[in-house]
Design a protein around this motif. Structure first.
Motif, PDB file in Angstrom:
ATOM      1  N   GLN A  97       0.359 -13.587   0.921  1.00 30.06           N
ATOM      2  CA  GLN A  97       1.088 -13.492   2.196  1.00 30.06           C
ATOM      3  C   GLN A  97       0.628 -12.248   2.944  1.00 30.06           C
ATOM      4  O   GLN A  97       1.418 -11.570   3.595  1.00 30.06           O
ATOM      5  N   LEU A  98      -0.669 -11.940   2.841  1.00 34.51           N
ATOM      6  CA  LEU A  98      -1.235 -10.762   3.504  1.00 34.51           C
ATOM      7  C   LEU A  98      -1.607 -11.093   4.940  1.00 34.51           C
ATOM      8  O   LEU A  98      -2.305 -12.087   5.186  1.00 34.51           O
ATOM      9  N   ARG A 116       0.829  -1.217   0.000  1.00 36.53           N
ATOM     10  CA  ARG A 116       0.000   0.000   0.000  1.00 36.53           C
ATOM     11  C   ARG A 116       0.857   1.258   0.000  1.00 36.53           C
ATOM     12  O   ARG A 116       0.330   2.357  -0.038  1.00 36.53           O
ATOM     13  N   VAL A 139      -1.401  -1.051  -4.037  1.00 36.46           N
ATOM     14  CA  VAL A 139      -2.836  -1.386  -4.010  1.00 36.46           C
ATOM     15  C   VAL A 139      -3.225  -1.846  -2.606  1.00 36.46           C
ATOM     16  O   VAL A 139      -2.434  -2.491  -1.913  1.00 36.46           O
ATOM     17  N   GLY A 151       6.375  -7.065  15.342  1.00 36.11           N
ATOM     18  CA  GLY A 151       6.813  -7.827  16.504  1.00 36.11           C
ATOM     19  C   GLY A 151       5.678  -8.353  17.364  1.00 36.11           C
ATOM     20  O   GLY A 151       5.887  -8.796  18.495  1.00 36.11           O
ATOM     21  N   LEU A 152       4.458  -8.340  16.826  1.00 38.52           N
ATOM     22  CA  LEU A 152       3.261  -8.768  17.569  1.00 38.52           C
ATOM     23  C   LEU A 152       3.173  -8.036  18.908  1.00 38.52           C
ATOM     24  O   LEU A 152       2.828  -8.621  19.947  1.00 38.52           O
TER      25      LEU A 152
END
Ligand SMILES: NC(=O)c1ccc[n+]([C@@H]2O[C@H](COP(=O)([O-])OP(=O)(O)OC[C@H]3O[C@@H](n4cnc5c(N)ncnc54)[C@H](OP(=O)(O)O)[C@@H]3O)[C@@H](O)[C@H]2O)c1
Length: 242
Positions: free
Chosen positions: A73-74, A32, A50, A80-81
């Protein structure tokens, strides 16, 4: 082959761009961000800017790329969560798995792509006898936050696997660690990000349509199918290859 990689700038995507290019594939990566698009081009990919929720632009961009294979792979997770940002991450990530995958599958179908390879997760099995295989049921009776995650996973996998004539391949990844993940180890089922990327590369030519557990070996999960069909090696590391 011509590959559209949706999520080319994420933890897995970045490593996968390098592997795909090294294998000689033409890569059209999505982001994006115009700044990240420049980084993608520097890594040898074509870049398209996009948002997966903009179905019209997405369909146009994927068709223009004329892909043989679309790789999904979105995710929508904090770097780092970060525990302080995880509260709203579950619903956001579930939305990308359901609505985002629906848009990407439609775009892939419209483009004439042959195969879709999609990232899922390997720790959503219903409680039962371990190690879990791909044939074991998902935890559809889960409650609370886990229920939201399971619903997203079920939607993503159904769309990936039942959208003919696309050959759908679902990679159920373990908990990631390694470069770009913010972690140098992870709880079981664990998976180095380079091995995750390598599994997607292997899936382009070696996978049968269906589901593969992709993780390090352990008591929780069986990875025998991925070892047998894909030649998946959980100890694969990119530094040694690129
Ligand atoms: N199995 C696992 O354990 C697992 C799996 C995935 C991620 N993670 C962890 O989650 C954290 C964040 O992951 P990440 O660095 O990969 O970042 P992320 O923010 O989850 O983004 C992943 C990819 O999805 C793209 N994306 C997100 N929303 C999008 C949208 N609406 N439209 C189009 N593209 C979109 C991003 O592109 P742009 O931002 O460039 O647009 C990026 O390429 C890391 O710590 C990672 O290790 C864990």
């Amino acid at each position: 082959m011509r590959i559209v990689l949706a999520g080319a700038t994420g933890a897995i995507g970045k490593r996968l761009v390098l592997l795909l290019r090294k294998a000689g594939h033409h890569v059209v990566g999505t982001t994006r961000s115009t700044a990240k698009a420049d980084a993608l081009r520097a890594a040898g990919a074509e870049a398209v800017v996009v948002d997966v929720f903009d179905a019209t632009v997405l369909t146009r961009a994927v068709s223009a790329a004329r892909p043989d294979v679309v790789i999904h792979q979105l995710t929508d997770l904090p770097p780092g969560l970060d525990p302080g940002r995880m509260a709203d991450a579950g619903p956001r990530n579930a939305r990308i798995r359901s609505e985002g995958t629906e848009n990407l599958v439609r775009a892939a179908l419209a483009s004439g792509a042959r195969r879709l390879i999609a990232q899922s997760i390997a720790w959503m099995y219903a409680p039962g006898r371990q190690p879990y295989t791909e044939a074991d049921p998902l935890d559809i009776d889960a409650q609370g936050a886990r229920a939201i995650t399971v619903a997203g996973v079920v939607a993503l996998e159904r769309l990936a696997l039942t959208s003919p004539p696309l050959e759908g391949v679902v990679l159920r990844y373990g908990h990631l660690y390694g470069p770009g993940t913010g972690a140098d180890r992870a709880e079981a089922p664990s998976l180095h990000v380079d091995a995750a990327a390598a599994a997607a590369l292997l899936a382009i030519e070696k996978a049968h349509a269906g589901i593969y557990n992709i993780a390090e070996p352990g008591g929780y999960l069986s990875i025998e199918k991925a070892r047998r069909d894909l030649g998946f090696d959980p100890s694969f590391r990119l530094e040694a290859q690129v």
